[in-house]
Design a protein around this motif. Structure first.
Motif, PDB file in Angstrom:
ATOM      1  N   LEU A 189      20.289  31.414  19.859  1.00 21.39           N
ATOM      2  CA  LEU A 189      21.710  31.577  20.163  1.00 21.39           C
ATOM      3  C   LEU A 189      22.573  30.723  19.233  1.00 21.39           C
ATOM      4  N   ALA A 190      22.105  29.523  18.928  1.00 24.85           N
ATOM      5  CA  ALA A 190      22.866  28.625  18.056  1.00 24.85           C
ATOM      6  C   ALA A 190      23.008  29.208  16.652  1.00 24.85           C
ATOM      7  N   SER A 239      14.146  28.326  21.840  1.00 22.87           N
ATOM      8  CA  SER A 239      14.807  29.501  22.420  1.00 22.87           C
ATOM      9  C   SER A 239      16.322  29.375  22.299  1.00 22.87           C
ATOM     10  N   ARG A 240      16.839  28.212  22.577  1.00 22.34           N
ATOM     11  CA  ARG A 240      18.282  27.972  22.480  1.00 22.34           C
ATOM     12  C   ARG A 240      18.760  28.086  21.032  1.00 22.34           C
ATOM     13  N   GLU A 241      17.903  27.747  20.104  1.00 27.93           N
ATOM     14  CA  GLU A 241      18.265  27.786  18.685  1.00 27.93           C
ATOM     15  C   GLU A 241      18.602  29.197  18.218  1.00 27.93           C
ATOM     16  N   TYR A 277      12.083  25.298  25.034  1.00 28.21           N
ATOM     17  CA  TYR A 277      13.493  25.485  25.400  1.00 28.21           C
ATOM     18  C   TYR A 277      14.395  25.344  24.181  1.00 28.21           C
ATOM     19  N   ARG A 278      14.155  24.298  23.373  1.00 25.29           N
ATOM     20  CA  ARG A 278      15.007  24.065  22.201  1.00 25.29           C
ATOM     21  C   ARG A 278      14.922  25.217  21.208  1.00 25.29           C
TER      22      ARG A 278
END
Length: 230
Positions: free
Chosen positions: A192-193, A188-190, A185-186
């Motif tokens: 976008l970040a 994948s979110r990165e 999850y982290r």
């Protein structure tokens, strides 16, 4: 007519989705490529014998009992080892201390003191609410010109990229030694970040909080403050 309009909406929707994916993943590749050469192992950094103004350890979750989570412990252990090996003689602990009942930075400083780092060599950035904020404040508040940034590898690309965008002489050192819960999850979110921070570094908005400058040549104890900021 309805079917024709529906097909047009689907067509344009797919086109927009493709453009969005190209921008998103293209930016991800660009950030990794741009920052990649500045990321090295602890051993390679020490062999270079370059001394930075400070080691910047980026914050992460602190447990309800005030102790660092595993991810944060690994960041701290690597930062402390780099300090002891002479990569810099100052450490900036940057994290979230935005409320009285949640305090990353004092937990980080206490951990480092317990590991033998003198209190006066540890500066706390109480308003490191994001990676971008931590880098911005390292330059503008702590007046750093060169940094060694410590965090997990997936996060390090963005942190190093942000530092480069602020014309800092930066080296990144990953601290990964474990598989962390929620890694997929982290990471994948990165993606976008990274897109978000590329936008931020183009515009360079001020963080939510700035404040007076703090000299790294002074004692880190000037940043001792149990009160929350914000």
């Amino acid at each position: 007519m309805f079917k024709k309009n529906t097909k047009s909406f689907i067509k344009y929707g797919c086109f927009i989705a493709i453009i969005g994916a190209v921008i998103l993943f293209g930016t991800d590749i660009y950030v990794k490529h741009k920052a990649g050469d500045a990321i090295s192992s602890e051993e390679a950094l020490l062999q270079s014998k370059e001394k930075a103004d400070a080691i910047l350890v980026l914050g992460a979750q602190v447990k309800p009992d005030g102790t660092p989570c595993l991810m944060l412990k690994e960041r701290l252990n690597t930062g402390i080892q780099l300090y002891k090996e002479g990569a810099a003689d100052r450490i900036i602990m940057s994290g979230d201390h935005g409320s009285d009942d949640y305090d990353e930075v004092n937990a980080m400083k206490s951990y480092a003191i317990d590991q033998g780092v003198p209190s006066e060599c540890i500066f706390m950035d109480h308003a490191g609410f994001s990676t971008y904020d931590s880098i911005y404040r390292a330059k503008e508040i702590f007046q750093a010109k060169s940094l060694v940034v410590v965090t997990q590898e997936y996060h390090l690309y963005r942190a190093v990229y942000d530092a480069m965008a602020f014309d800092l002489n930066v080296r990144g050192v990953p601290c990964d030694t474990a598989v962390y819960k929620g890694d997929t999850y982290r990471k994948s979110r990165e993606v976008l970040a990274r897109l978000k921070d590329v936008g931020f570094t183009l515009v360079k908005p001020e963080p939510a909080l700035l404040g007076d400058t703090i000299s790294l040549s002074d004692s880190g104890d000037v940043t001792n403050d149990k009160g929350a900021v914000g």
